[in-house]
Design an enzyme around this catalytic site. Structure first.
Site, short mmCIF file in Angstrom:
data_model
loop_
_atom_site.label_atom_id
_atom_site.label_comp_id
_atom_site.label_asym_id
_atom_site.label_seq_id
_atom_site.Cartn_x
_atom_site.Cartn_y
_atom_site.Cartn_z
N HIS A 178 0.83 -1.24 -0.18
CA HIS A 178 0.07 0.08 -0.15
C HIS A 178 0.82 1.36 -0.09
O HIS A 178 0.43 2.26 -0.18
CB HIS A 178 -0.94 -0.01 1.02
N ARG A 179 2.19 1.25 0.32
CA ARG A 179 2.92 2.36 0.14
C ARG A 179 3.18 2.70 -1.58
O ARG A 179 3.56 3.75 -1.97
CB ARG A 179 4.37 2.01 0.50
#
Length: 453
Positions: free
Chosen positions: A424-425
């Site tokens: 999710h980064r």
């Protein structure tokens, strides 16, 4: 006649040790250059070691089942020529890398190439003390490979009267390997073979719990302890590093892939694709490559040191493969440049190679995105864990023939669930969902690929 030692080579990919699985030679055997002399198991693969010299095996330093550090001697050869003679390079050694060191015994400062991983590492301050190997001769190694190592006859030491000598259980390399796979300590198995040799039948008998007796006897062990080593150890470490090193999210999509199933049947009936025999995994791989063009974020990695997202142009596709030695993820490089038939052939080849334990370490690195096919185990879906360093992994579930809405009616259709885990980064929810939806749209309507940019 000179004596040369052969040390465990640097097999690449940051590997620092390997376990000797089996010898293909014995003391007294005459070998030729590049003849396979041993098989070792790294944290990634089984690797065959070729002979760096032509000569006669004079000593084996290591028994099967022992873990050896890179640069530690495995065996010694008697070779023709002077002690400072230049050895021939084995085929498996990197041809572009070599180091030189002066022979202390040469007045003319003759230089001899030392291939990477053969002999002491050039940056090493000293080699760790060699552990004693029961049943094998053990003597200090030479300080450099340029200087010969003189083989002295092994002198059996007479133990003191109060010393207990523990002998290593006798067994052939295949039996030792089988025992490791089953988590059986050979020392606890009674050998019925010649002179107490432990056989496969002994392992089978040991692993089969005895039938209960009415009078009551000693109960079978309540637990089985399995050593974590090799591929399983590397996989465990990688999964922990991945799970706690990146924020991971998973999205799911269930889709009617009947058109893809029909396409596969038509393709398999074509004479020009008889050898390729494209299957669902190959079609999913092709769909992934096409969808990644619209969402390149999924083919990226996180550079922690530079605090940057690095997008990779080429798609190096990892295919998770379950093997007797554990989970491996061999890589199809530049998968986006492969045709459907080429992807099918590459997937089949890497699967066969992985299950036979012949995948080379270099083939297990450099991946940018991964597919794991849990459907072959009858599983509908799951939440796969990212391969460390990658931004996304796609899990492919089992194809179910079930009632589904089709053109306003209920019909039996081929239905498949896909699960995409992403970092999710690097990939946000919109990007991950769009990417998964693109793959689903292609599988639901293969003709839709004509509309992809």
């Amino acid at each position: 006649m000179a004596v040369k030692e052969f040390a465990l080579p640097d097999l690449g990919e940051g590997l620092t040790e390997s376990e000797l699985v089996s010898w293909h030679v014995a003391v007294g055997d005459t070998v030729h250059l590049n003849q396979i002399i041993a098989e070792v198991e790294t944290a990634k693969a089984l690797v065959e070691l070729p002979a760096p010299y032509a000569g006669t095996v004079s000593r084996l330093y290591v028994e099967p089942g022992v873990t050896v550090a890179v640069g530690e001697p495995l065996l010694a050869f008697e070779v023709e020529g002077a002690a400072g003679a230049e050895p021939a390079a084995p085929a498996a050694a990197p041809s572009e890398e070599s180091l030189s060191e002066e022979s202390p015994s040469s007045d003319a400062a003759v230089r001899e190439p030392v291939l990477v991983g053969y002999g002491a590492r050039p940056d090493a301050k000293g080699r760790p003390a060699r552990r004693a190997r029961p049943g094998l001769a053990s003597q200090p190694a030479a300080s450099g490979v340029a200087a010969p190592v003189v083989a002295a006859p092994a002198q059996p030491a007479a133990p003191a009267s109060d010393t207990v000598v523990h002998e290593r259980p006798r067994a052939t390399p295949p039996v030792r390997k089988l025992a490791r796979e089953r988590g059986i300590d050979l020392a606890s198995v009674t050998g019925t073979g010649d002179r107490g040799l432990v056989t496969r039948a002994d392992l089978d008998a040991y692993a089969t719990p005895p039938a209960p007796v009415q009078q009551g006897t000693e109960a079978a062990p309540a637990e089985l302890r399995i050593p974590i080593k090799g591929v399983r150890k590397a996989t465990a470490e990688a999964m922990v590093r991945s799970a706690f090193g990146a924020p991971q999210a998973t999205v799911f999509l269930t889709v009617d892939i009947t058109p893809t199933s029909e396409l596969i049947e038509r393709l398999r009936a074509r004479p020009d694709l008889a050898d390729a025999r494209p299957g669902l995994l190959a079609v999913v791989a092709k769909a992934l490559c096409l969808a990644a063009r619209r969402t390149p974020e999924v083919n990226s990695k996180w550079d922690e040191a530079a605090q940057e997202i690095v997008q990779t142009r080429a798609i190096n596709l990892g295919i998770a493969a379950a093997t007797p030695r554990g989970l491996l993820v061999p890589v199809i490089r530049d998968a986006d440049g492969h045709s459907l038939a080429e992807l099918s052939g590459a997937i089949r080849e890497l699967a066969v190679t992985a299950r036979s334990g012949k995948t080379q370490p270099a083939a297990l690195s450099g991946g940018t995105i991964t597919i794991t096919n849990v459907g072959v185990f009858g599983v509908d879906a799951g939440t796969p864990i990212l391969t460390p360093g990658e931004a996304a992994i796609l899990a492919v579930g089992a194809v179910r023939r079930q009632p589904w809405e089709h053109r306003g009616e209920i019909a039996l259709r081929d239905v498949l669930t896909l699960a995409l885990t992403f970092d999710h980064r690097i990939v946000d929810g919109e990007q991950g969902s769009r990417f998964l939806a693109d793959i689903g749209r292609i599988l639901a309507d293969p003709a839709s690929v004509l509309t992809l940019a």
